[in-house]
Design a protein around this motif. Sequence first.
Motif, mmCIF file in Angstrom:
data_model
loop_
_atom_site.group_PDB
_atom_site.id
_atom_site.type_symbol
_atom_site.label_atom_id
_atom_site.label_comp_id
_atom_site.label_asym_id
_atom_site.label_seq_id
_atom_site.Cartn_x
_atom_site.Cartn_y
_atom_site.Cartn_z
ATOM 1 N N LEU A 28 0.844 -1.192 0.000
ATOM 2 C CA LEU A 28 0.000 0.000 0.000
ATOM 3 C C LEU A 28 0.879 1.242 0.000
ATOM 4 N N VAL A 55 -3.736 5.027 -1.666
ATOM 5 C CA VAL A 55 -4.640 5.753 -0.771
ATOM 6 C C VAL A 55 -4.444 7.247 -1.002
ATOM 7 N N HIS A 80 -7.761 1.809 -5.530
ATOM 8 C CA HIS A 80 -7.502 2.927 -4.633
ATOM 9 C C HIS A 80 -8.732 3.234 -3.783
ATOM 10 N N ILE A 81 -8.472 3.929 -2.695
ATOM 11 C CA ILE A 81 -9.537 4.496 -1.883
ATOM 12 C C ILE A 81 -9.147 5.934 -1.556
ATOM 13 N N LEU A 83 -9.647 8.998 1.322
ATOM 14 C CA LEU A 83 -10.057 9.321 2.682
ATOM 15 C C LEU A 83 -9.788 10.799 2.932
ATOM 16 N N THR A 126 -3.239 7.034 9.123
ATOM 17 C CA THR A 126 -4.349 6.558 8.300
ATOM 18 C C THR A 126 -3.915 5.382 7.430
ATOM 19 N N LEU A 127 -2.729 5.493 6.844
ATOM 20 C CA LEU A 127 -2.234 4.404 6.000
ATOM 21 C C LEU A 127 -2.099 3.102 6.792
ATOM 22 N N VAL A 130 -5.484 1.501 7.519
ATOM 23 C CA VAL A 130 -6.006 0.793 6.346
ATOM 24 C C VAL A 130 -5.205 -0.474 6.078
ATOM 25 N N HIS A 133 -6.031 -3.803 7.867
ATOM 26 C CA HIS A 133 -7.188 -4.581 7.418
ATOM 27 C C HIS A 133 -6.862 -5.439 6.199
ATOM 28 N N TYR A 134 -5.978 -4.921 5.345
ATOM 29 C CA TYR A 134 -5.605 -5.656 4.135
ATOM 30 C C TYR A 134 -4.440 -6.622 4.370
#
Length: 249
Positions: A28, A55, A80-81, A83, A126-127, A130, A133-134
Amino acid sequence: MRTVAEKVDLTVQWLREQVESANMSGLLVGVSGGIDSAVVAGLIKRAFPDHSLGVIMPCSSNPKDREDAMLVVNGFNLEHIELALTEPHALLLQSINEKLKAKNAFRDEVSKLNDGNLRARLRMSTLYAVAGHYRYLVVGTDNAAEVYTGYFTKYGDGGVDLLPITHLKKSEVYEWGKYLGVPQEVLDRAPSAGLWENQTDESEMGTTYAMIDALLDGEEIPEKDRQIIERLHRISEHKRTMPPAPPKF
């Protein structure tokens, strides 16, 4: 001497090995719209076509940053996401400043830098939130010039799992970007950490990436630039080492 294509292939293989050895699932990166994160985005997509993520984290940012970040993720077909961090950043900064002012500890002359560093650290937090979870490793974007001069935020963009382009001079980052197919608009934009409005790397450092690259290559550069670069290197040593600890008593 190896070609750019060979170096990219070796780096991609190295990324795969790091993920395997860490028993993780993929990679990521925070995509800012700049050249460094664009190159890393291209690398992680090559390493893990189905297990890589970009991200995008606007944080009181110039809208052009998001536009360029979208060019990157779409250009590489990178999942991608997005935020939005503007509101949480503003709330946290306001709370901190109010408490400092109540203690008569607020210093206006450092407030701008504190604001920028808070953005960088909020983005990195934040990274990792995320990535957990992955089960992905967080990949950093610092290049050789930034590492040498300490042009990164401690525990912000400097707090990552992997640094695949840390050995690349800025000029080499652009070479890799062209090879990987980074969008031309991203290749053409002035390097910026996006920490505040109209901020650029070179104006903040007081010298240019070309000068830093030349010094790293052992070339002669103007004395003014050499002094600036060596001072940045000296005062940022703490960023390149583990926090000091006393001996075992």
